[in-house]
Design a protein around this motif. Sequence first.
Motif, PDB file in Angstrom:
ATOM      1  N   VAL A 244      14.238 -10.036  18.015  1.00 23.79           N
ATOM      2  CA  VAL A 244      12.934  -9.407  17.813  1.00 23.79           C
ATOM      3  C   VAL A 244      13.066  -7.888  17.907  1.00 23.79           C
ATOM      4  N   ILE A 245      13.793  -7.410  18.896  1.00 28.95           N
ATOM      5  CA  ILE A 245      14.004  -5.964  19.054  1.00 28.95           C
ATOM      6  C   ILE A 245      14.763  -5.413  17.857  1.00 28.95           C
ATOM      7  N   GLU A 246      15.793  -6.115  17.427  1.00 36.22           N
ATOM      8  CA  GLU A 246      16.574  -5.677  16.270  1.00 36.22           C
ATOM      9  C   GLU A 246      15.688  -5.571  15.024  1.00 36.22           C
ATOM     10  N   ASN A 247      14.844  -6.564  14.798  1.00 34.27           N
ATOM     11  CA  ASN A 247      13.930  -6.533  13.655  1.00 34.27           C
ATOM     12  C   ASN A 247      12.966  -5.365  13.751  1.00 34.27           C
ATOM     13  N   TYR A 248      12.441  -5.127  14.952  1.00 33.78           N
ATOM     14  CA  TYR A 248      11.537  -3.989  15.170  1.00 33.78           C
ATOM     15  C   TYR A 248      12.239  -2.677  14.864  1.00 33.78           C
ATOM     16  N   GLU A 249      13.438  -2.510  15.387  1.00 34.74           N
ATOM     17  CA  GLU A 249      14.184  -1.275  15.160  1.00 34.74           C
ATOM     18  C   GLU A 249      14.478  -1.058  13.676  1.00 34.74           C
ATOM     19  N   THR A 250      14.793  -2.130  12.971  1.00 36.50           N
ATOM     20  CA  THR A 250      15.056  -2.043  11.531  1.00 36.50           C
ATOM     21  C   THR A 250      13.792  -1.621  10.788  1.00 36.50           C
ATOM     22  N   GLN A 251      12.664  -2.242  11.132  1.00 38.86           N
ATOM     23  CA  GLN A 251      11.402  -1.888  10.488  1.00 38.86           C
ATOM     24  C   GLN A 251      10.981  -0.463  10.831  1.00 38.86           C
ATOM     25  N   LYS A 252      11.205  -0.056  12.068  1.00 38.70           N
ATOM     26  CA  LYS A 252      10.856   1.299  12.493  1.00 38.70           C
ATOM     27  C   LYS A 252      11.684   2.320  11.724  1.00 38.70           C
ATOM     28  N   ALA A 253      12.983   2.056  11.574  1.00 40.55           N
ATOM     29  CA  ALA A 253      13.865   2.969  10.846  1.00 40.55           C
ATOM     30  C   ALA A 253      13.471   3.061   9.372  1.00 40.55           C
ATOM     31  N   ALA A 254      12.914   1.988   8.833  1.00 39.37           N
ATOM     32  CA  ALA A 254      12.501   1.969   7.427  1.00 39.37           C
ATOM     33  C   ALA A 254      11.090   2.527   7.248  1.00 39.37           C
ATOM     34  N   GLY A 255      10.463   2.956   8.335  1.00 47.37           N
ATOM     35  CA  GLY A 255       9.123   3.512   8.258  1.00 47.37           C
ATOM     36  C   GLY A 255       8.044   2.460   8.056  1.00 47.37           C
ATOM     37  N   GLU A 256       8.330   1.231   8.411  1.00 44.79           N
ATOM     38  CA  GLU A 256       7.391   0.128   8.205  1.00 44.79           C
ATOM     39  C   GLU A 256       6.553  -0.179   9.446  1.00 44.79           C
ATOM     40  N   VAL A 257       6.728   0.609  10.498  1.00 41.23           N
ATOM     41  CA  VAL A 257       6.001   0.370  11.745  1.00 41.23           C
ATOM     42  C   VAL A 257       4.996   1.501  11.932  1.00 41.23           C
ATOM     43  N   GLU A 258       3.760   1.112  12.196  1.00 40.86           N
ATOM     44  CA  GLU A 258       2.730   2.114  12.453  1.00 40.86           C
ATOM     45  C   GLU A 258       2.431   2.112  13.949  1.00 40.86           C
ATOM     46  N   LEU A 259       2.552   3.257  14.571  1.00 41.44           N
ATOM     47  CA  LEU A 259       2.335   3.374  16.004  1.00 41.44           C
ATOM     48  C   LEU A 259       0.988   4.027  16.270  1.00 41.44           C
ATOM     49  N   TYR A 260       0.334   3.602  17.348  1.00 38.32           N
ATOM     50  CA  TYR A 260      -0.959   4.147  17.735  1.00 38.32           C
ATOM     51  C   TYR A 260      -0.870   4.662  19.167  1.00 38.32           C
ATOM     52  N   SER A 261      -1.556   5.747  19.435  1.00 37.42           N
ATOM     53  CA  SER A 261      -1.591   6.254  20.801  1.00 37.42           C
ATOM     54  C   SER A 261      -2.547   5.395  21.627  1.00 37.42           C
ATOM     55  N   HIS A 262      -2.430   5.523  22.901  1.00 40.79           N
ATOM     56  CA  HIS A 262      -3.301   4.806  23.826  1.00 40.79           C
ATOM     57  C   HIS A 262      -4.763   5.161  23.545  1.00 40.79           C
ATOM     58  N   ASP A 263      -5.018   6.449  23.368  1.00 43.92           N
ATOM     59  CA  ASP A 263      -6.384   6.901  23.111  1.00 43.92           C
ATOM     60  C   ASP A 263      -6.937   6.331  21.805  1.00 43.92           C
ATOM     61  N   ASP A 264      -6.097   6.269  20.769  1.00 46.36           N
ATOM     62  CA  ASP A 264      -6.533   5.712  19.482  1.00 46.36           C
ATOM     63  C   ASP A 264      -6.943   4.244  19.619  1.00 46.36           C
ATOM     64  N   VAL A 265      -6.169   3.499  20.379  1.00 48.21           N
ATOM     65  CA  VAL A 265      -6.473   2.073  20.567  1.00 48.21           C
ATOM     66  C   VAL A 265      -7.789   1.912  21.301  1.00 48.21           C
ATOM     67  N   TRP A 266      -7.969   2.662  22.369  1.00 48.09           N
ATOM     68  CA  TRP A 266      -9.225   2.563  23.125  1.00 48.09           C
ATOM     69  C   TRP A 266     -10.405   2.977  22.257  1.00 48.09           C
ATOM     70  N   ALA A 267     -10.237   4.016  21.464  1.00 44.26           N
ATOM     71  CA  ALA A 267     -11.322   4.467  20.566  1.00 44.26           C
ATOM     72  C   ALA A 267     -11.662   3.394  19.549  1.00 44.26           C
ATOM     73  N   GLU A 268     -10.654   2.764  18.983  1.00 44.88           N
ATOM     74  CA  GLU A 268     -10.895   1.718  17.990  1.00 44.88           C
ATOM     75  C   GLU A 268     -11.600   0.524  18.611  1.00 44.88           C
ATOM     76  N   LEU A 269     -11.284   0.248  19.878  1.00 47.10           N
ATOM     77  CA  LEU A 269     -11.933  -0.864  20.584  1.00 47.10           C
ATOM     78  C   LEU A 269     -13.325  -0.490  21.101  1.00 47.10           C
ATOM     79  N   GLY A 270     -13.647   0.801  21.023  1.00 49.67           N
ATOM     80  CA  GLY A 270     -14.952   1.251  21.484  1.00 49.67           C
ATOM     81  C   GLY A 270     -15.075   1.305  22.987  1.00 49.67           C
ATOM     82  N   VAL A 271     -13.970   1.529  23.640  1.00 45.58           N
ATOM     83  CA  VAL A 271     -13.965   1.576  25.105  1.00 45.58           C
ATOM     84  C   VAL A 271     -13.967   3.009  25.564  1.00 45.58           C
TER      85      VAL A 271
END
Length: 74
Positions: free
Chosen positions: A47-74
């Motif tokens: 699973v980690i290897e797959n994540y790292e491969t996707q991250k290196a290919a630019g296929e992973v979108e990361l969100y900050s803690h604040d962005d997640v809370w904002a999207e959840l309306g918290v």
Amino acid sequence: MGVISLRVPEEELARYKDYARIQNQSLSAVIRTTMMERIEEEYDLKVIENYETQKAAGEVELYSHDDVWAELGV
């Protein structure tokens, strides 16, 4: 429950039995636990290897803690 037969040299069997005795478990329990731990470790590494491969290919979108809370309306 299924049964698995495993042939091992006597020297290995003695080690397995000693280890089971030290762990205060049956030989079957030690073998089951060890196999499941090994399978889980290999799965996690894959699973980690797959994540790292996707991250290196630019296929992973990361969100900050604040962005997640904002999207959840918290």
